[in-house]
Scaffold this motif. Structure first.
Motif, mmCIF file in Angstrom:
data_model
loop_
_atom_site.group_PDB
_atom_site.id
_atom_site.type_symbol
_atom_site.label_atom_id
_atom_site.label_comp_id
_atom_site.label_asym_id
_atom_site.label_seq_id
_atom_site.Cartn_x
_atom_site.Cartn_y
_atom_site.Cartn_z
ATOM 1 N N ASP A 77 0.955 -1.313 -0.028
ATOM 2 C CA ASP A 77 -0.132 0.075 0.019
ATOM 3 C C ASP A 77 1.067 1.330 -0.102
ATOM 4 O O ASP A 77 0.239 2.250 -0.044
ATOM 5 C CB ASP A 77 -1.055 0.022 1.173
ATOM 6 N N GLU A 82 -6.366 4.921 4.016
ATOM 7 C CA GLU A 82 -7.618 4.341 3.932
ATOM 8 C C GLU A 82 -8.778 5.116 3.232
ATOM 9 O O GLU A 82 -9.525 4.757 2.174
ATOM 10 C CB GLU A 82 -8.502 3.708 4.876
ATOM 11 N N LYS A 89 -4.576 4.486 -5.057
ATOM 12 C CA LYS A 89 -4.225 2.966 -4.355
ATOM 13 C C LYS A 89 -3.577 2.299 -5.416
ATOM 14 O O LYS A 89 -2.783 1.495 -5.198
ATOM 15 C CB LYS A 89 -5.192 2.515 -3.521
ATOM 16 N N PHE A 93 -0.007 0.630 -5.596
ATOM 17 C CA PHE A 93 0.332 -0.912 -5.449
ATOM 18 C C PHE A 93 1.167 -1.154 -6.696
ATOM 19 O O PHE A 93 2.107 -1.939 -6.734
ATOM 20 C CB PHE A 93 -0.991 -1.386 -5.772
ATOM 21 N N LEU A 139 -5.283 -7.267 -1.462
ATOM 22 C CA LEU A 139 -5.286 -5.852 -1.596
ATOM 23 C C LEU A 139 -5.810 -5.217 -2.769
ATOM 24 O O LEU A 139 -6.394 -4.267 -2.956
ATOM 25 C CB LEU A 139 -3.882 -5.134 -0.979
#
Length: 216
Positions: A77, A82, A89, A93, A139
């Motif tokens: 991450d 969040e 994100k 990644f 994820l």
């Protein structure tokens, strides 16, 4: 004296992991011998039992050692909050993944050893999958599910996740093909910014098209 003993033990352990990695990569788990490993590490056979327990645990320690360093250095991450957008994100990644697989700090034999595991998985590969690969893939599917507004278990989410991983792996493992088609062209750490943007934008365009199709 205690400090010196700990330093000596640490050096011996590191030497064994390095020697074992090279031999496992060249010979494979079954053909590699503890005696050979200790000879190359400059350690006695008892050191394997002392530091790792047995050959099986040594093999697992070798596989996990650089994987753990890579995931600690470049977490999937990349410290994203969040509350940040799934598109951001996804970019984080992809960057993290590229940094892990293109990290030049790992010894050359590690890539060969991992390639052995991917093409001919051993009992140890299942442990790597459960501890590192599965959480990372979970994820990614969560990020894609948020973009598509679908369940992470939706087959289309899984296929999109695999496609993104495939793009990243291509630039790492297809050098023999790339350099033959385009002599002089190769991808490494210095191309991570370029590849991150390319794969992210390429993937987002595909995901947006998929989302529009699903909303009809």
């Amino acid at each position: 004296m205690i400090v010196e003993s700990r330093k000596s033990n640490s050096k011996t352990r590191a030497a064994i992991i390095e020697a074992a990695g090279r031999i496992f990569a060249e010979e494979g788990y079954k053909q590699a011998t503890v005696r050979d490993i200790c000879s190359h590490a400059g350690a006695n056979v008892a050191a394997i039992n002392y530091h790792f327990g047995d050959k099986k645990e040594l093999y697992l320690a070798v596989l996990k050692h650089y994987q753990e360093i890579a995931f600690q250095t470049y977490p999937p991450d990349l410290g994203m909050k969040e509350t940040q957008k799934p598109e951001e994100k996804l970019r984080a990644f992809i960057r993290s993944f590229l940094m892990r697989i293109m990290d030049d700090d790992r010894p050359a034999w590690f890539g060969k050893l991992l390639a052995r595991e991917f093409t001919n998985p051993s009992w140890a590969f299942d442990i790597l999958v459960e501890e590192n690969i599965r959480p990372s893939f979970r994820l990614l599917t969560g990020i894609i599910a948020a973009i598509l507004d679908k369940s992470p278990k939706d087959r289309r989410v899984l296929l999109c996740a695999m496609s993104i991983v495939g793009q990243c792996l291509y630039f790492r493992h297809s050098h023999p093909v790339i350099t033959r088609i385009y002599p002089g062209e190769a991808f490494g750490v210095k191309h991570i910014d370029e590849l991150t943007e390319h794969i992210t934008l390429f993937s987002l365009r595909g995901l947006m098209k998929e989302k529009r199709k699903l909303s009809r």
